[in-house]
Write an enzyme that holds these catalytic residues in place. Sequence first.
Site, PDB file in Angstrom:
ATOM      1  N   CYS A 183      29.498 -31.325  35.845  1.00  0.00           N
ATOM      2  CA  CYS A 183      30.272 -30.093  35.785  1.00  0.00           C
ATOM      3  C   CYS A 183      30.129 -29.437  34.410  1.00  0.00           C
ATOM      4  CB  CYS A 183      31.754 -30.410  36.064  1.00  0.00           C
ATOM      5  SG  CYS A 183      32.808 -28.948  36.191  1.00  0.00           S
ATOM      6  N   ASP A 232      32.515 -28.368  32.776  1.00  0.00           N
ATOM      7  CA  ASP A 232      33.769 -28.596  32.054  1.00  0.00           C
ATOM      8  C   ASP A 232      33.488 -29.078  30.626  1.00  0.00           C
ATOM      9  OD1 ASP A 232      36.936 -29.345  33.064  1.00  0.00           O
ATOM     10  OD2 ASP A 232      36.241 -30.149  31.161  1.00  0.00           O
ATOM     11  N   ARG A 259      35.090 -30.853  28.665  1.00  0.00           N
ATOM     12  CA  ARG A 259      35.534 -32.206  28.317  1.00  0.00           C
ATOM     13  C   ARG A 259      34.539 -33.279  28.749  1.00  0.00           C
ATOM     14  NH1 ARG A 259      41.036 -31.376  31.497  1.00  0.00           N
ATOM     15  NH2 ARG A 259      39.458 -30.487  32.884  1.00  0.00           N
ATOM     16  N   HIS A 273      34.626 -35.264  37.907  1.00  0.00           N
ATOM     17  CA  HIS A 273      35.687 -35.665  36.974  1.00  0.00           C
ATOM     18  C   HIS A 273      37.052 -35.343  37.564  1.00  0.00           C
ATOM     19  CE1 HIS A 273      36.696 -31.522  35.578  1.00  0.00           C
ATOM     20  NE2 HIS A 273      35.439 -31.286  35.898  1.00  0.00           N
ATOM     21  N   CYS A 296      39.379 -31.414  38.417  1.00  0.00           N
ATOM     22  CA  CYS A 296      38.333 -30.381  38.375  1.00  0.00           C
ATOM     23  C   CYS A 296      38.880 -29.043  38.877  1.00  0.00           C
ATOM     24  CB  CYS A 296      37.139 -30.813  39.213  1.00  0.00           C
ATOM     25  SG  CYS A 296      35.773 -29.634  39.209  1.00  0.00           S
TER      26      CYS A 296
END
Length: 758
Positions: free
Chosen positions: A564, A566, A568, A625, A628
């Site tokens: 992803c 993302d 993090r 993760h 999400c």
Amino acid sequence: MFRDTKSSWLSTLRYDVPASLVVFLVAVPLSLGIAMASGAPLVAGLIAAVVGGVVAGSLGGSAVQVSGPAAGLSLVVVDLVHTYGWRATCMITLLAGAVQLVLGVFKAARAALMVSPAVIHGMLAAVGVIIALAQLHIVLGGSSQRSAVANLVELPGQIANLHGHKVAVGVLTILVLALWTRLPKPVKVVPAPLAALFAAAVTTWAFGWDVTRVDLSDSVTEWAFPVLPQGDWHLVVAAVLLVALLAGCESLLCCVAVDGLHTGRRADLDQELTGQGVANMVTGALGGLPVAGVIVRSSANVQAGARTRWSAILHGVWVLVFAFGFGWTITLIPLEALAALLVFIGVQMVNLGHIKKVHGHGEVPVYVVTMVAVILLGLAEGVLAGLALAALLALRRLTMVTVLKREDREGRLRVTISGSLTFLGVPRLTHELRAVPTGAHVDLDLNIDFMDNAAFEALHSWRLDHERTGGTVDIDELHDEWYTLAASGGRTLPKKSPLKAPDRSWLPWAHRRRAPAEPPDSVGAECQLTAGAREYHRRTAPLVRPIFTELARKQQPSHLFITCADSRIVPSLITASGPGDLFTVRNIGNLVPRRGAEPHDDSVVAAIEYATQVLNVRTITVCGHSGCGAMAGVLSGGVQAGSLPGLRRWLRHGHHSLATFIELEGDRLHSGALDVLCRVNVQQQLENLRTYRKVDELVRAGKLELVGLYFDIGSARVHMVPPLRPATPYVGMPARRVMTADRRVLGNPPQTGRGARG
């Protein structure tokens, strides 16, 4: 304004009034039983219930907590009644309320949370044992002794001299209490204590059993103002502080626990302590028991649907109406039935769930010592013993030092010292360091968050001696530079540093220590990137230059890593990989569009083709993760994508994941649905990869492996997620069974949803 007021009153009528009636039905028998266990007039329990509901409910800081007489305080009260008399005990309660009021005004409530829960749970368990032993004598037709040990010694003789009807009504009460939870839900609307006392009263009346009746001759009409206790004023002050602190701690810990039971406004602990103080002043003046927040009535209040403090207030009003209008019904209750209720409550106070919780944190000794000391020595002595042991264990943990030694391939000895280096850890430190071979080349990692002078002197002296004998010591400090500052004569920080590792490239910018020339909070993202590039050139580039010189000719990654976008998720961090290992594709939701899917997307397909046919990767990994946002959008049917048309179109590629989720979990959403969907999405993307002919052929030939990973952000753990269908399907095992049976993990995955339970 009128509409809001009307809505508020309708909400109170719909939710709080029914909840208040449920709590009232629970509170009456418990209040009578606790008054009996406290050696106080029975009406004192009702007074405390009224004041706890009306006063503490109105002024407290929690919207749904219910206050009243607490079983945990009965041991203190009974001792005070024996020592000073009832009216003086009421004055002690009043003064204890004043102390709580002062503490609340000065914002001292948070300090109560410093008390180890193991001490509180051990104390309550001991009180439960003492109550059960004392009241068991009354159930058997006798009278309780002064101490738990005396009650235990006298118990065989009491059993030998049974009183038939009295024992029968006690056994009946306990049977009803034990069996009530197994009855159908509509029946359980009536609280178990009320049902047990009603059954006991009806049975004794119907069969004319010879039992002892509850005596309410000490009614409110005989009220007299409390008097000052006579005796050593030091002991009186100690009693006041003991009641204030125990009642305050129990209320505040209950308040924190109740906050976890509902989703409404969080409690204000200082306001709660202030409200409890005023309530104890009022109940003491009126001749009632000490008041505290109680978890049984509070949890019943939440489960009954209470929304505001009106439920607690109204429950007090109902108790008051009952006391004046229907108090005569109390005389129908057999005293042995109340004693049996207390035996049942006492046994329940020894909560196995609390033991499991403290066992997980290594605090069982604190629990056991507190419990045994309270039973054998007394409440104050037992609590002090528990607190002392908890402090010693905390000190031991804080000063615990671990020294790990291992030799690398180049023959260098790597020594890692972890913990807080204080004078208490010096003996172990010097013992381990003296075992380092003379002349060895040592890489010393200091993974410490504090170092005092004694520890520095021991470490520095060893280093000088080791280097003097031909060895070398390279020190790397993973946290603040305690050793470096001390060795240079600089002033170290006066307190322990937080667990952070400055000058480590894997930390976010916000967690790194800025250079003095950089003003805090004044650099933007562009400046941070520039500063990061400068830091890379200064510290990291010289270390990795040989690797990149070799990689400059060509790349040979072994993995295609699809994850992803993302911020993090850091692939190299969670896989411990380096430059050249991963060929990475990132997009919203780590999605792999199925072959021929709409809307068409060539970027992911191009990466798959290049990785499998040019780079010849051996593994394709899809990594999802927790939490999400893309899956939240899929779960909402695109609603959460809002006015983002590109995102809505892209999330269509997640529809197959949603369909698989519904097939496995059903269409009922639960609290862990999002994270279950995040896992299922990883499995579905592995399925989507198989829609590409070349990928499917390589998988079937055993030349390509598909791997699913799930990164739990909150715990920083990586979990393996198996495909829905392996390359070689399991014979006779459906996909749902395969997913459950082959759930391999790195670490322990969180158990969420029915899919996680299998």
